[in-house]
Design a protein around this motif. Structure first.
Motif, PDB file in Angstrom:
ATOM      1  N   UNK A 163       0.821  -1.210   0.000  1.00  0.00           N
ATOM      2  CA  UNK A 163       0.000   0.000   0.000  1.00  0.00           C
ATOM      3  C   UNK A 163       0.854   1.259   0.000  1.00  0.00           C
ATOM      4  N   UNK A 164       2.024   1.195   0.632  1.00  0.00           N
ATOM      5  CA  UNK A 164       2.912   2.355   0.653  1.00  0.00           C
ATOM      6  C   UNK A 164       3.663   2.548  -0.647  1.00  0.00           C
ATOM      7  N   UNK A 165       3.524   1.605  -1.592  1.00  0.00           N
ATOM      8  CA  UNK A 165       4.194   1.742  -2.883  1.00  0.00           C
ATOM      9  C   UNK A 165       5.543   1.089  -2.956  1.00  0.00           C
ATOM     10  N   UNK A 166       5.911   0.286  -1.970  1.00  0.00           N
ATOM     11  CA  UNK A 166       7.191  -0.406  -1.982  1.00  0.00           C
ATOM     12  C   UNK A 166       7.044  -1.679  -2.796  1.00  0.00           C
ATOM     13  N   UNK A 167       8.027  -1.967  -3.638  1.00  0.00           N
ATOM     14  CA  UNK A 167       7.971  -3.141  -4.492  1.00  0.00           C
ATOM     15  C   UNK A 167       8.037  -4.401  -3.647  1.00  0.00           C
ATOM     16  N   UNK A 168       7.255  -5.412  -4.039  1.00  0.00           N
ATOM     17  CA  UNK A 168       7.255  -6.668  -3.295  1.00  0.00           C
ATOM     18  C   UNK A 168       8.556  -7.420  -3.461  1.00  0.00           C
ATOM     19  N   UNK A 169       9.281  -7.176  -4.562  1.00  0.00           N
ATOM     20  CA  UNK A 169      10.576  -7.845  -4.751  1.00  0.00           C
ATOM     21  C   UNK A 169      11.599  -7.362  -3.751  1.00  0.00           C
ATOM     22  N   UNK A 170      11.407  -6.137  -3.250  1.00  0.00           N
ATOM     23  CA  UNK A 170      12.373  -5.594  -2.284  1.00  0.00           C
ATOM     24  C   UNK A 170      12.281  -6.274  -0.943  1.00  0.00           C
ATOM     25  N   UNK A 171      11.121  -6.844  -0.614  1.00  0.00           N
ATOM     26  CA  UNK A 171      10.960  -7.523   0.671  1.00  0.00           C
ATOM     27  C   UNK A 171      11.092  -9.017   0.530  1.00  0.00           C
ATOM     28  N   UNK A 172      11.351  -9.527  -0.665  1.00  0.00           N
ATOM     29  CA  UNK A 172      11.632 -10.951  -0.846  1.00  0.00           C
ATOM     30  C   UNK A 172      10.449 -11.841  -0.615  1.00  0.00           C
TER      31      UNK A 172
END
Length: 470
Positions: A450-459
């Motif tokens: 929701x905050x716009x952070x890519x899901x790939x960045x959190x693995x």
């Protein structure tokens, strides 16, 4: 005879005594001027330096080999440590072709390097020289107290480490033997652990507490020794327990036990609806929920008792056995991937060399993580015995995940021991904690999305990158 008294002549030495003294001097080890006693092994090592070298390993390879064989070299562990320190003080270029690894150091310098006394240092040097692991080269006067780097054309005074090149084939053979020994020890320990699962399951079904205590003692003893003879004896003891329990379970039940138990007093004192279920009495089923006040009672049909008796005589199915085995474990059948455990515990990634570790690599990483979160080595060993290595690793991961999310655990080692005690009483439910951590992780990923952070960045785990089930 005159009045003057003749003095008696001195006694002549015995020929046999002279012969024995000469024999002792001939059989004594070679000596030279100075304090150092030169033995035959030391002379052979010195003459060996004039022959072609069988191998020329580098400094790093030699150090790794000596460190791996520290306890099995033909010298004491202290002497092996002294040799390792001397090799570390040499330059890497000295181990190249046409170069000689040499130590130029005063005794005081060697004592500062090793932290040993002068007497202990001399004893270690003597052991290494007798084992032909180094060659001491003294000055012309035979003194070994002071050492200096000689100029060109003069005699070098110090310790020649080139003898290690001639011992390299022997070190390789010793390393291969130790590797086979470690594999055998690991195989015996795994075999004992596999038999322990069977013994504990059968002992719990039969209610034999003493057999379970014997199995726990064998499991503890297997971790305290690395001797093959001891481990083989422990394996035979565990195998004997497993065989005895298997024979006891295979014994046919007696006739009176197969007969249905009828309690006449109970049957006559209570109405038919409250009597125990049996082929004559019939079973009582309801078609309403327990929260309702009225219950409708239906008697089983005429052939229902025969059907129930036939099902009672049948053996348990495989699904029932599997669920019972899962109920006895702390995970309760929970299956998680290595990526899942890395996601819920970020500190675990620091101890994994790959992004998709195997089960054994994950357990080793959890063992290192246990020391970081405050679990002692003794508590980890107890957890491996009581819970098993995989469940002990999962317990450490759950504890570390809680600490990452701000949980306050004051006495961490005591907390981990309480988990072990609950696991021994079969009241530890790691699957509930893992489900909660999974839901918490899902909420975190949703908030980041929701905050716009890519899901790939959190693995986030995807089907394409899913690791094997653990």
């Amino acid at each position: 005879m005159s009045g003057r008294e003749v003095a008696p002549s001195p006694p002549r030495p015995d020929r046999s005594m002279e012969h024995s003294a000469q024999t002792q001097r001939a059989q004594a080890p070679c000596t030279r001027r100075g304090r150092r006693r030169i033995s035959e092994a030391m002379l052979a090592a010195r003459d060996e330096l004039t022959t072609p070298v069988p191998a020329e390993p580098g400094k790093r390879d030699m150090l790794n080999m000596l460190k791996s064989l520290r306890g099995v070299l033909p010298v004491s562990r202290g002497a092996a440590s002294t040799l390792i320190i001397m090799v570390e003080k040499t330059s890497p270029d000295a181990w190249t072709t046409l170069e000689t690894p040499f130590i130029y150091a005063h005794n005081a310098t060697l004592m500062s390097w090793t932290g040993l006394s002068r007497t202990t240092l001399q004893r270690h040097i003597r052991e290494l020289a007798e084992a032909r692991l180094l060659v001491p080269q003294d000055g012309r006067n035979g003194q070994r107290g002071r050492r200096w780097q000689a100029q060109e054309g003069q005699t070098q005074v110090g310790f020649n480490l080139a003898s290690l090149r001639y011992r390299w084939p022997d070190l390789l053979a010793l390393s291969a033997e130790q590797r086979r020994l470690r594999q055998r020890v690991s195989f015996l320990r795994d075999s004992i652990a596999s038999l322990n699962d069977t013994v504990r399951a059968l002992a719990e079904d039969l209610g034999l507490q003493n057999i379970m205590e014997q199995a726990v003692g064998i499991m503890r003893s297997r971790l305290r020794t690395a001797q093959l003879s001891t481990l083989e004896g422990l394996y035979r003891e565990m195998l004997a327990l497993s065989t005895a329990l298997a024979e006891q379970c295979a014994e046919p039940e007696s006739g009176p036990d197969n007969a249905p138990v009828e309690n006449a007093v109970f049957s006559t004192s209570y109405p038919a609806e409250m009597r125990p279920m049996g082929p004559q009495n019939g079973a009582h089923y309801t078609d309403t929920k327990n929260i309702q006040t009225s219950k409708k009672v239906d008697h089983v049909a005429a052939d229902g008792g025969i059907r129930i008796e036939h099902m009672r005589c049948e053996g348990p199915s495989s699904g029932t056995n599997r669920s019972s085995v899962y109920d006895r474990t702390a995970l309760r059948g929970f299956k998680g991937t290595a990526t899942f455990y890395l996601e819920i515990c970020s500190n675990l990634r620091d101890f994994c060399s790959t992004g998709r570790p195997s089960a054994e690599q994950l357990i080793e990483a959890a063992e290192y993580l246990s020391g970081q979160v405050g679990v002692t080595c003794h508590a980890w060993s107890q957890a491996c015995v009581v819970l098993g290595r995989l469940q002990a690793a999962v317990a450490v991961i759950v504890m570390a995940s809680r600490l990452e999310r701000g949980a306050v655990i004051r006495f961490r080692d005591a907390y981990f021991r309480s988990l072990i005690e609950r696991g021994a009483r079969n009241t530890l439910f790691l699957d509930r904690s893992l489900y909660a951590l999974r839901d918490h992780r899902t909420r975190e990923v949703g908030m980041l999305a929701e905050a716009g952070v890519s899901l790939a960045a959190v693995g986030v785990e995807s089907p394409k990158t899913r690791a094997a089930w653990i």
